[in-house]
Motif scaffolding. Sequence first.
Motif, PDB file in Angstrom:
ATOM      1  N   ASP B 114       0.837  -1.200   0.000  1.00 41.24           N
ATOM      2  CA  ASP B 114       0.000   0.000   0.000  1.00 41.24           C
ATOM      3  C   ASP B 114       0.874   1.253   0.000  1.00 41.24           C
ATOM      4  O   ASP B 114       0.635   2.199  -0.742  1.00 41.24           O
ATOM      5  N   ARG B 115       1.905   1.233   0.825  1.00 37.68           N
ATOM      6  CA  ARG B 115       2.795   2.388   0.938  1.00 37.68           C
ATOM      7  C   ARG B 115       3.499   2.663  -0.394  1.00 37.68           C
ATOM      8  O   ARG B 115       3.648   3.805  -0.804  1.00 37.68           O
ATOM      9  N   GLY B 116       3.902   1.583  -1.073  1.00 44.20           N
ATOM     10  CA  GLY B 116       4.565   1.744  -2.366  1.00 44.20           C
ATOM     11  C   GLY B 116       3.670   2.471  -3.351  1.00 44.20           C
ATOM     12  O   GLY B 116       4.108   3.365  -4.078  1.00 44.20           O
ATOM     13  N   VAL B 117       2.396   2.101  -3.364  1.00 41.17           N
ATOM     14  CA  VAL B 117       1.442   2.700  -4.306  1.00 41.17           C
ATOM     15  C   VAL B 117       1.120   4.133  -3.890  1.00 41.17           C
ATOM     16  O   VAL B 117       1.100   5.061  -4.690  1.00 41.17           O
ATOM     17  N   ARG B 118       0.897   4.326  -2.610  1.00 41.77           N
ATOM     18  CA  ARG B 118       0.435   5.603  -2.108  1.00 41.77           C
ATOM     19  C   ARG B 118       1.531   6.673  -2.155  1.00 41.77           C
ATOM     20  O   ARG B 118       1.313   7.784  -2.627  1.00 41.77           O
ATOM     21  N   GLU B 119       2.711   6.314  -1.646  1.00 43.22           N
ATOM     22  CA  GLU B 119       3.775   7.309  -1.519  1.00 43.22           C
ATOM     23  C   GLU B 119       4.305   7.755  -2.877  1.00 43.22           C
ATOM     24  O   GLU B 119       4.802   8.855  -3.033  1.00 43.22           O
ATOM     25  N   SER B 120       4.206   6.860  -3.864  1.00 40.72           N
ATOM     26  CA  SER B 120       4.675   7.237  -5.193  1.00 40.72           C
ATOM     27  C   SER B 120       3.602   8.019  -5.939  1.00 40.72           C
ATOM     28  O   SER B 120       3.807   8.433  -7.065  1.00 40.72           O
ATOM     29  N   GLU B 121       2.458   8.214  -5.309  1.00 43.08           N
ATOM     30  CA  GLU B 121       1.319   8.881  -5.945  1.00 43.08           C
ATOM     31  C   GLU B 121       1.041   8.265  -7.312  1.00 43.08           C
ATOM     32  O   GLU B 121       0.879   8.953  -8.319  1.00 43.08           O
ATOM     33  N   THR B 122       1.021   6.934  -7.314  1.00 40.37           N
ATOM     34  CA  THR B 122       0.753   6.170  -8.538  1.00 40.37           C
ATOM     35  C   THR B 122      -0.528   6.640  -9.205  1.00 40.37           C
ATOM     36  O   THR B 122      -0.592   6.841 -10.402  1.00 40.37           O
ATOM     37  N   ILE B 123      -1.567   6.829  -8.384  1.00 40.18           N
ATOM     38  CA  ILE B 123      -2.864   7.278  -8.893  1.00 40.18           C
ATOM     39  C   ILE B 123      -3.049   8.741  -8.519  1.00 40.18           C
ATOM     40  O   ILE B 123      -2.841   9.112  -7.356  1.00 40.18           O
ATOM     41  N   ASP B 124      -3.462   9.546  -9.474  1.00 41.61           N
ATOM     42  CA  ASP B 124      -3.751  10.941  -9.193  1.00 41.61           C
ATOM     43  C   ASP B 124      -5.138  11.022  -8.547  1.00 41.61           C
ATOM     44  O   ASP B 124      -6.152  11.077  -9.236  1.00 41.61           O
TER      45      ASP B 124
END
Lengths: 273, 276
Positions: B114-124
């Motif tokens: 979750d952190r990988g997806v969230r912190e990289s702001e994968t989704i705008d």
Amino acid sequence: MSPDDKPDNLINAEGLRVDGRRPDELRPVEMKVGVLKQADGSASIRQGNTYILAAVYGPRELHPRHLTLNDRAYLRVVYRMATFSVPDRKRPAPSRREREISMVIANALEPALFLEEFPRAVVDVFIQVIQADGGTRCASINAASLALADAGIPMRTLVPSVAVGKAQGTLLLDLGDAEDKYGEGDIPLATLPPQDDITLLQQDGHFTKEELLEAIEMGVTACKYMHELQKEALKQAYAKRRPADDAEVDDEDDDDYEDDLETDLGESDLEEE
Amino acid sequence: MGDYSAETISHIDRDYIADLLKRGERVDGRKFDMYRPLEIELNPVAAKAEGSAIVRLGGTTVIAGVKVLVGEPYSDNPNEGVVMVTAELAPIASPLFELGPPRENAIELARVVDRGVRESETIDVKQLCIEEGKRVYMVFADVYTLEYDGNLIDASSMAVNAALLTTEYDEMKVEDKDVVATGKKLKLPVQNMAIEHTVSKIGDHIVIDPVLKEEFVQDCRLTMAIDDSEKFTALQKGGGSGPMPMSQIDEAMDIALARSKEIRKAIRDAVASGSE
């Protein structure tokens, strides 16, 4: 958030169903044995859009111990749906529906097994519904009994299962999602070939006694066909493993695979000659 | 029958792995900085999930499915959608996984991915707003482990990203206070991709993408999420309490950086070829 897609008619003027099947026609069924390498036995089933994986672990030590049965192994079945297997996201925690289905699946499978050979142990059957499109408990039983056979659990027979339902007064084999939701009833059942004793029988909807008996008859006949498909899937899994194929497989730390090889020796020798 | 039901490993195995590493070898013949073969199957749940992917990393298999629902935004971000990753160590995947509520390791897996997806702001997430303060799209990416032979974090991270890239969902609009589908399909506003790369520290050695046997003998692992601009967006040291010297962390970062580009490319290529 899928739109409400209730069809006007579950059976059209030509007597065909929403997906073009005849009333007594199964959806396309594809069963595969030995699909999960960590498990002692496993199988997958695709039936229409329904997609299910089953894995068997055991016989092995039972935890928690208070479940121990002194005269036979405990058959523990856990049926779970993935959160994304249904149109709305299913909550991750096990539901009452999942618990009940786990129980009826266990009851459907148990009479086929020689559990008395493994007192105090557990045979775990884990069923994961990846995509649910009607008939998941029946498809689960079909896959689980193949996984049990793949695990080498001594069995009297495989356990085939199908559902019969009704729409517009016509009995239908192997309900899809829409037929289940908008039809007039659903009767999942499972049998023990060759006597065809019934080990799973549930019903909802409205049926007369005559209709019920006819529906069960229809289901039992379909189970015979399903049983043939199961046997075929099992043979496929074992007959194809010739020594040449095995050489390509990564044989590192896979103990199941050793077992498979032994059961296969007779057949592969024949084909070599 | 491959029974590791107690999380123990023999001294023989431990010494064997250590001896191999000393000679520059691993149990499955890989180089220290190599991943196992990666296979990506797209949309296995095409009929019910908005997006899905199965990732096979050697003997480890996970499935990720994405559901897009409409819900209320958090009050501190009223104009932002919600993205959430969960993971389950289903007992179907390994004799090591037990029934019951998620334990520490399942929770860690979900949180790290979750952190990988969230912190990289994968989704705008700003683009996931339907009506400020009232209705936003909620994106759930749920991971189920199907076969466990080590390194669930990286496999899960790859599966989640592949599933997010394949996701198509119904556009919704507000009509007389009701939310209705417009009939148009939308792609998720994916603007970045961060994949997790995990190394095991075993004695003096650092190996990427550990198999189960290596995880058993590791002192600890280090997981690094690396995004499109080659920046680190999340770290997690776990899998044991063994301390790690600065020099090994440096080495781990170099190994992860060296592999990150090709893994991201493999995922994008798979998605591109799947949508042709």
